[in-house]
Enzyme design. Structure first.
Site, mmCIF file in Angstrom:
data_model
loop_
_atom_site.group_PDB
_atom_site.id
_atom_site.type_symbol
_atom_site.label_atom_id
_atom_site.label_comp_id
_atom_site.label_asym_id
_atom_site.label_seq_id
_atom_site.Cartn_x
_atom_site.Cartn_y
_atom_site.Cartn_z
ATOM 1 N N SER A 24 3.728 1.348 -6.051
ATOM 2 C CA SER A 24 2.557 2.017 -6.618
ATOM 3 C C SER A 24 2.765 3.530 -6.723
ATOM 4 O O SER A 24 2.088 4.185 -7.501
ATOM 5 C CB SER A 24 1.342 1.744 -5.736
ATOM 6 O OG SER A 24 1.619 2.165 -4.406
ATOM 7 N N CYS A 86 6.669 -2.612 -2.491
ATOM 8 C CA CYS A 86 5.242 -2.376 -2.299
ATOM 9 C C CYS A 86 4.703 -3.553 -1.496
ATOM 10 O O CYS A 86 4.763 -4.701 -1.953
ATOM 11 C CB CYS A 86 4.558 -2.291 -3.664
ATOM 12 S SG CYS A 86 2.761 -2.119 -3.543
HETATM 13 N N1 DGL Z 1 3.558 1.387 -0.833
HETATM 14 C C1 DGL Z 1 2.431 0.519 -1.122
HETATM 15 C C2 DGL Z 1 2.469 -0.678 -0.175
HETATM 16 O O1 DGL Z 1 3.538 -0.893 0.363
HETATM 17 C C3 DGL Z 1 1.211 1.335 -1.076
HETATM 18 C C4 DGL Z 1 0.040 0.599 -1.546
HETATM 19 C C5 DGL Z 1 -0.977 1.451 -2.205
HETATM 20 O O2 DGL Z 1 -0.679 2.004 -3.240
HETATM 21 O O3 DGL Z 1 -2.105 1.457 -1.705
HETATM 22 O O4 DGL Z 1 1.517 -1.382 0.037
#
Ligand code: DGL
Length: 283
Positions: A24, A86
């Protein structure tokens, strides 16, 4: 990145295609850092959807739409594998993405759960992640498959991602330290001895989280486990590259300057990275 030339026999034999990675935002760069450490010969294409971060409070339908667009963008390149760096997408839509893709896709949930199950001595394991990751129950299901006797305590920490994206992740920062102490209190009380940092933004908070939990709690970095899993997968398929040094290309859906400002911190590297902005609505 151009496809390998038809006459590059040696490179083709060693599978010169790139590994695609998306998140994200910037958090997935912690997985890129580990991919580069483990497989310095590989080319990497990274997409960070900074125009739509955070994903962690979105519905499953929206997440699937975003994740499909992210994969379609990455599919412009010649890829041999992809990593969903993510936790939120891995928890909610990995099976759909895998079913729709011609290349293997690694998520973060299974590899991290396997690592935590191997590390815990007490059988009490904690999970911190986004709201959507926790609500999906994906980590719990993965733990159950590995060892039904494990006790899992899962907590959503929705303020962690925006604070990390703002660069508020250094020890001594009173805001992040206060938030971390408050969020993590129930996990300390539960006496977990292993804590999965179930979001790829969280390794940037490892020092702060480790400080709150104490030295007897082992922390599991989901990006590092996904990178290991991707390496093992490519090795099994005889698909590793063998060039002196691979290169990484970075793409973002919002202003490149914002991404550039924090990329070095996430990658643990000095120097500015080249970043290109893309219009993700086209995919
Ligand atoms: N790096 C994302 C994850 O691992 C972040 C999620 C988000 O954008 O809220 O969940």
């Amino acid at each position: 990145m151009r496809p390998p030339p038809a006459d590059a026999k040696e490179e083709c034999l060693l599978d010169a295609r790139a590994i695609g990675v998306f998140d994200s935002g910037l958090g997935g760069l912690t997985a890129v850092r580990q991919l580069r450490r483990l497989m310095p010969s590989e080319n990497i294409i990274y997409f960070g959807d900074t125009a739509r971060v955070p994903y962690g409070n979105r519905s499953r339908e929206t997440l699937l739409q975003y994740a499909r667009q992210d994969m379609r963008f990455l599919s412009r390149f010649q890829l041999k594998a992809a990593v969903v760096a993510c936790g939120t997408v891995s928890s909610n839509c990995l099976e759909e993405l895998q079913a729709e893709s011609a290349i293997p896709i690694t998520g973060v949930v299974e590899p991290a759960a396997a690592r935590a199950a191997a590390l815990t001595r007490s059988g009490r394991v904690g999970l911190v992640a986004t709201r959507a990751s926790v609500a999906s129950g994906a980590y719990e299901r993965a733990f159950l498959r590995l060892d039904p006797g494990l006790e899992i305590k899962a907590l959503a920490c929705p303020l962690f991602v925006p604070l990390v994206e703002e660069g508020r992740c250094r020890p001594g920062d009173v805001v992040i330290e206060t938030v971390a102490r408050e969020y993590l209190a129930p996990l300390r009380e539960a006496g977990v001895d292993t804590l999965v940092l179930g979001c790829t933004h969280y390794p940037l908070l490892a020092e702060i989280i480790g400080g709150v939990m104490g030295p007897d709690t082992a922390l599991v970095d989901v990006g590092a486990e996904a990178a290991r899993s991707c390496r093992d997968l490519l090795a099994r398929r005889d698909a590793l590259a063998d060039r002196p040094a691979g290169e990484a290309r970075f793409y973002t859906s919002d202003r490149a300057a914002n991404f550039q400002r924090l990329a070095a911190l996430f990658l643990g590297e000095d120097g500015a990275v080249q970043v290109e902005q893309v219009d993700i609505s086209q995919y």
